[in-house]
Design a protein around this motif. Structure first.
Motif, PDB file in Angstrom:
ATOM      1  N   ASN A 235      39.613  18.439  27.351  1.00  0.00           N
ATOM      2  CA  ASN A 235      38.543  18.924  26.675  1.00  0.00           C
ATOM      3  C   ASN A 235      37.826  19.960  27.836  1.00  0.00           C
ATOM      4  OD1 ASN A 235      38.988  17.835  24.240  1.00  0.00           O
ATOM      5  ND2 ASN A 235      37.437  15.840  24.875  1.00  0.00           N
ATOM      6  N   GLU A 236      37.086  20.813  27.413  1.00  0.00           N
ATOM      7  CA  GLU A 236      36.090  21.451  28.408  1.00  0.00           C
ATOM      8  C   GLU A 236      35.057  20.848  29.180  1.00  0.00           C
ATOM      9  OE1 GLU A 236      38.712  23.682  26.939  1.00  0.00           O
ATOM     10  OE2 GLU A 236      37.059  23.516  25.411  1.00  0.00           O
ATOM     11  N   TRP A 237      34.664  21.091  30.189  1.00  0.00           N
ATOM     12  CA  TRP A 237      33.611  20.623  31.165  1.00  0.00           C
ATOM     13  C   TRP A 237      33.047  21.748  31.850  1.00  0.00           C
ATOM     14  CZ3 TRP A 237      34.609  20.776  36.411  1.00  0.00           C
ATOM     15  CH2 TRP A 237      35.983  20.618  36.855  1.00  0.00           C
ATOM     16  N   MET A 238      31.879  21.260  32.450  1.00  0.00           N
ATOM     17  CA  MET A 238      31.014  22.321  32.999  1.00  0.00           C
ATOM     18  C   MET A 238      30.439  21.559  34.296  1.00  0.00           C
ATOM     19  SD  MET A 238      27.671  24.482  32.286  1.00  0.00           S
ATOM     20  CE  MET A 238      28.426  25.749  30.924  1.00  0.00           C
ATOM     21  N   THR A 239      30.452  22.232  35.402  1.00  0.00           N
ATOM     22  CA  THR A 239      29.511  21.966  36.720  1.00  0.00           C
ATOM     23  C   THR A 239      28.415  23.070  36.711  1.00  0.00           C
ATOM     24  OG1 THR A 239      30.913  23.245  38.069  1.00  0.00           O
ATOM     25  CG2 THR A 239      31.377  21.048  37.941  1.00  0.00           C
ATOM     26  N   ASN A 240      27.036  22.394  37.004  1.00  0.00           N
ATOM     27  CA  ASN A 240      25.978  23.286  36.869  1.00  0.00           C
ATOM     28  C   ASN A 240      25.250  22.904  37.941  1.00  0.00           C
ATOM     29  OD1 ASN A 240      23.963  25.106  35.753  1.00  0.00           O
ATOM     30  ND2 ASN A 240      22.795  23.462  34.845  1.00  0.00           N
ATOM     31  N   ILE A 241      24.537  23.932  38.864  1.00  0.00           N
ATOM     32  CA  ILE A 241      23.746  23.747  39.979  1.00  0.00           C
ATOM     33  C   ILE A 241      22.316  24.518  39.669  1.00  0.00           C
ATOM     34  CG2 ILE A 241      23.166  23.846  42.364  1.00  0.00           C
ATOM     35  CD1 ILE A 241      26.039  23.960  42.924  1.00  0.00           C
ATOM     36  N   GLN A 242      21.330  23.810  39.524  1.00  0.00           N
ATOM     37  CA  GLN A 242      20.068  24.252  39.191  1.00  0.00           C
ATOM     38  C   GLN A 242      19.031  23.764  40.212  1.00  0.00           C
ATOM     39  OE1 GLN A 242      19.421  23.135  35.231  1.00  0.00           O
ATOM     40  NE2 GLN A 242      19.650  25.216  34.500  1.00  0.00           N
ATOM     41  N   VAL A 243      18.020  24.956  40.398  1.00  0.00           N
ATOM     42  CA  VAL A 243      16.738  24.511  41.204  1.00  0.00           C
ATOM     43  C   VAL A 243      15.510  25.118  40.282  1.00  0.00           C
ATOM     44  CG1 VAL A 243      15.318  25.453  43.170  1.00  0.00           C
ATOM     45  CG2 VAL A 243      17.732  25.168  43.392  1.00  0.00           C
ATOM     46  N   GLY A 244      14.367  24.299  40.295  1.00  0.00           N
ATOM     47  CA  GLY A 244      13.409  24.445  39.634  1.00  0.00           C
ATOM     48  C   GLY A 244      12.046  23.742  40.084  1.00  0.00           C
ATOM     49  N   LEU A 245      10.953  23.964  39.251  1.00  0.00           N
ATOM     50  CA  LEU A 245       9.585  23.399  39.540  1.00  0.00           C
ATOM     51  C   LEU A 245       9.157  22.698  38.530  1.00  0.00           C
ATOM     52  CD1 LEU A 245       8.029  26.741  40.804  1.00  0.00           C
ATOM     53  CD2 LEU A 245       8.785  24.883  42.062  1.00  0.00           C
ATOM     54  N   ILE A 246       8.676  21.575  38.806  1.00  0.00           N
ATOM     55  CA  ILE A 246       7.967  20.363  37.878  1.00  0.00           C
ATOM     56  C   ILE A 246       6.651  20.006  38.002  1.00  0.00           C
ATOM     57  CG2 ILE A 246       8.147  18.111  37.124  1.00  0.00           C
ATOM     58  CD1 ILE A 246      11.003  18.073  38.154  1.00  0.00           C
ATOM     59  N   TYR A 247       5.814  20.318  36.937  1.00  0.00           N
ATOM     60  CA  TYR A 247       4.312  20.334  36.813  1.00  0.00           C
ATOM     61  C   TYR A 247       3.926  18.831  36.438  1.00  0.00           C
ATOM     62  CZ  TYR A 247      -0.556  21.904  36.663  1.00  0.00           C
ATOM     63  OH  TYR A 247      -1.816  21.880  36.521  1.00  0.00           O
ATOM     64  N   ASP A 248       2.876  18.381  36.854  1.00  0.00           N
ATOM     65  CA  ASP A 248       2.317  17.050  36.207  1.00  0.00           C
ATOM     66  C   ASP A 248       1.207  17.585  35.344  1.00  0.00           C
ATOM     67  OD1 ASP A 248       0.843  14.688  36.004  1.00  0.00           O
ATOM     68  OD2 ASP A 248       1.008  14.231  38.048  1.00  0.00           O
ATOM     69  N   LEU A 249       1.321  16.984  34.096  1.00  0.00           N
ATOM     70  CA  LEU A 249       0.142  17.589  33.044  1.00  0.00           C
ATOM     71  C   LEU A 249      -0.999  16.758  33.118  1.00  0.00           C
ATOM     72  CD1 LEU A 249       2.638  17.875  29.980  1.00  0.00           C
ATOM     73  CD2 LEU A 249       1.568  19.794  31.465  1.00  0.00           C
ATOM     74  N   ARG A 250      -1.177  15.829  33.943  1.00  0.00           N
ATOM     75  CA  ARG A 250      -2.464  14.882  33.703  1.00  0.00           C
ATOM     76  C   ARG A 250      -3.717  15.881  34.010  1.00  0.00           C
ATOM     77  NH1 ARG A 250      -1.390  10.092  37.926  1.00  0.00           N
ATOM     78  NH2 ARG A 250      -0.087  11.665  38.687  1.00  0.00           N
ATOM     79  N   SER A 251      -4.781  15.395  33.272  1.00  0.00           N
ATOM     80  CA  SER A 251      -5.844  16.473  33.389  1.00  0.00           C
ATOM     81  C   SER A 251      -6.794  15.892  34.489  1.00  0.00           C
ATOM     82  CB  SER A 251      -6.753  16.103  31.956  1.00  0.00           C
ATOM     83  OG  SER A 251      -7.073  14.823  31.825  1.00  0.00           O
ATOM     84  N   SER A 252      -6.787  14.877  35.083  1.00  0.00           N
ATOM     85  CA  SER A 252      -7.323  14.308  36.046  1.00  0.00           C
ATOM     86  C   SER A 252      -7.109  14.903  37.495  1.00  0.00           C
ATOM     87  CB  SER A 252      -7.046  12.904  36.379  1.00  0.00           C
ATOM     88  OG  SER A 252      -7.790  12.440  37.439  1.00  0.00           O
ATOM     89  N   ALA A 253      -7.964  15.310  38.134  1.00  0.00           N
ATOM     90  CA  ALA A 253      -7.532  16.034  39.468  1.00  0.00           C
ATOM     91  C   ALA A 253      -7.095  15.008  40.573  1.00  0.00           C
ATOM     92  CB  ALA A 253      -8.919  16.790  39.856  1.00  0.00           C
ATOM     93  N   LYS A 254      -7.201  13.788  40.245  1.00  0.00           N
ATOM     94  CA  LYS A 254      -6.804  12.717  41.319  1.00  0.00           C
ATOM     95  C   LYS A 254      -5.390  13.012  41.751  1.00  0.00           C
ATOM     96  CE  LYS A 254      -9.650   9.105  39.346  1.00  0.00           C
ATOM     97  NZ  LYS A 254      -9.842   7.768  38.769  1.00  0.00           N
ATOM     98  N   SER A 255      -5.137  12.665  43.115  1.00  0.00           N
ATOM     99  CA  SER A 255      -3.680  12.542  43.676  1.00  0.00           C
ATOM    100  C   SER A 255      -2.791  11.502  42.808  1.00  0.00           C
ATOM    101  CB  SER A 255      -3.673  12.226  45.026  1.00  0.00           C
ATOM    102  OG  SER A 255      -4.735  13.024  45.899  1.00  0.00           O
TER     103      SER A 255
END
Length: 260
Positions: A235-255
């Protein structure tokens, strides 16, 4: 296909109803992948490296969070665990045959060299990410491993520089002239995703992440080829390398209660 799609939405909904005990994040990733297909010579590096794609992913994360977890070890695993839902898009991959069997002036070598293919893939699924350091600890970076179940839709095509294979199948190598040796067009398949990566905290809300994934397709027709010969049975298969940004959705400005 309907079963896996339904399962995906049930998993996301069942956890989302507990939003008061969860931290939600969204992310975008960009990278490159290499697909191992029936094109090329088995165990030849350029058979997969040359068949590369650009990959894009949109992700949603849920991390379990409560004051009880901060002071108790009763559910220690939750301090290391995140659930990720995602959409992966792999742009059109162009396939060619590489290796020693394409060299020379023989009829077989000419047919292999003239044979070209392509495929694009979209996957939707859910993955579990286990972080080596507790998500409640104040650390700058945090490695993780991941395993997930996805469902993939693909669209492939096949051409030959020697002519239209639909009108004259003899322009293709002999093993692809037999009945059921080709399955060109659209299809779908379950997919297992394994991987590892790390997060690096940039701000209280923003993380930089890198991930290496291995996608294992439960199909031998992602590339449109399924000749019943030993070199084409995997069967086919794939290797994949990625870089990205993740953002916290909480409305509070707390750390954050944790950082990466």
């Amino acid at each position: 296909m309907k079963f896996f799609t339904t399962l995906f939405f049930i998993c996301v909904f069942s956890i989302s109803v507990k939003a008061q005990e969860a931290i939600h994040e969204v992310g975008v990733f960009l990278g490159t992948g290499a697909i191992q297909t029936d094109f090329g010579q088995r165990n030849d590096f350029f058979s997969s490296y040359g068949n590369n794609v650009i990959s894009f992913s949109a992700t949603h994360y849920i991390q379990f969070y409560s004051q009880e977890l901060k002071v108790s070890d009763r559910y220690h695993w939750k301090k290391h665990f995140m659930l990720k839902s995602e959409i992966n898009i792999f742009t059109r991959a162009n396939f060619e045959h590489f290796g020693k069997y394409t060299e020379g002036n023989s009829i077989s070598a000419q047919k292999l060299s003239a044979m070209k293919g392509h495929a694009s893939v979209m996957s939707i699924g859910v993955s579990a990410e286990y972080y080596l350091r507790s998500l409640y600890n104040d650390v700058l970076w945090n490695p993780f491993v991941t395993i997930g179940l996805k469902y993939s839709w693909f669209n492939n095509g096949l051409e030959s520089d020697l002519g239209d294979w639909r009108k004259d199948v003899t322009v293709l190598p002999a093993k692809y002239q037999t009945p059921n040796a080709l399955d060109v067009g659209r299809g779908s398949t379950p997919t297992i995703a394994l991987g590892a990566g790390t997060r690096l905290r940039l701000t209280n809300r923003l993380d930089l992440a890198g991930i290496f994934n291995w996608h294992i397709y439960f199909s031998d027709t992602v590339d449109g080829l399924q000749a019943d010969v030993p070199e084409n049975r995997n069967n086919e298969w794939m290797t994949n390398i990625q870089v990205g940004l993740i953002y916290d959705l909480r409305s509070s400005a707390k750390s954050k209660a944790y950082c990466f």
